[in-house]
Design a protein around this motif. Structure first.
Motif, short mmCIF file in Angstrom:
data_model
loop_
_atom_site.label_atom_id
_atom_site.label_comp_id
_atom_site.label_asym_id
_atom_site.label_seq_id
_atom_site.Cartn_x
_atom_site.Cartn_y
_atom_site.Cartn_z
N LEU A 214 0.83 -1.20 0.00
CA LEU A 214 0.00 0.00 0.00
C LEU A 214 0.87 1.25 0.00
O LEU A 214 2.00 1.22 0.45
N THR A 215 0.31 2.35 -0.49
CA THR A 215 0.99 3.65 -0.43
C THR A 215 -0.06 4.73 -0.30
O THR A 215 -1.26 4.47 -0.48
N ASP A 216 0.37 5.93 0.04
CA ASP A 216 -0.54 7.05 0.21
C ASP A 216 -0.21 8.17 -0.77
O ASP A 216 0.95 8.41 -1.08
N ALA A 217 -1.25 8.84 -1.24
CA ALA A 217 -1.10 10.07 -2.01
C ALA A 217 -1.64 11.18 -1.12
O ALA A 217 -2.84 11.24 -0.85
N LEU A 218 -0.75 12.03 -0.63
CA LEU A 218 -1.13 13.12 0.26
C LEU A 218 -1.11 14.42 -0.52
O LEU A 218 -0.08 14.80 -1.08
N GLY A 219 -2.25 15.06 -0.62
CA GLY A 219 -2.32 16.30 -1.37
C GLY A 219 -3.75 16.75 -1.54
O GLY A 219 -4.62 16.43 -0.73
N ARG B 109 2.96 17.01 -3.67
CA ARG B 109 4.04 18.01 -3.78
C ARG B 109 4.81 17.89 -5.09
O ARG B 109 5.30 18.87 -5.62
N THR B 110 4.93 16.66 -5.59
CA THR B 110 5.78 16.43 -6.76
C THR B 110 5.05 16.29 -8.08
O THR B 110 5.63 16.58 -9.13
N SER B 111 3.78 15.85 -8.06
CA SER B 111 3.07 15.64 -9.32
C SER B 111 1.60 15.37 -9.07
O SER B 111 1.17 15.17 -7.94
N ASP B 112 0.83 15.34 -10.14
CA ASP B 112 -0.56 14.91 -10.07
C ASP B 112 -0.58 13.40 -10.25
O ASP B 112 0.05 12.87 -11.17
#
Length: 67
Positions: free
Chosen positions: A10-15, A30-33
């Motif tokens: 699993l991973t998270d997309a924080l934004g 922070r780095t991309s869409d």
């Protein structure tokens, strides 16, 4: 924050959530869409925005306080 499956776990997309459709959602990190297929999404929740950055406090003489 969107938690989703990847090959190794699993991973998270924080934004910021930019868009949703019937099949995916897009999160601006922070780095991309990041476009995430909804079939891979495990959880999502709203998190508060980051606190404002601290600024160094200067003394009257213009020097920084001792560390």
């Amino acid at each position: 924050m969107v938690r989703y499956r990847i090959d190794d776990g699993l991973t998270d997309a924080l934004g910021y959530l930019l868009d949703t459709s019937d099949n995916s959602c897009t999160v601006r990190t922070r780095t991309s869409d990041v476009e995430i297929p909804l079939a891979m999404v495990i959880a999502a929740k709203e998190v508060p925005p980051p606190p404002p950055r601290r600024q160094a406090v200067r003394r009257a003489g213009g020097s920084l306080p001792p560390a």
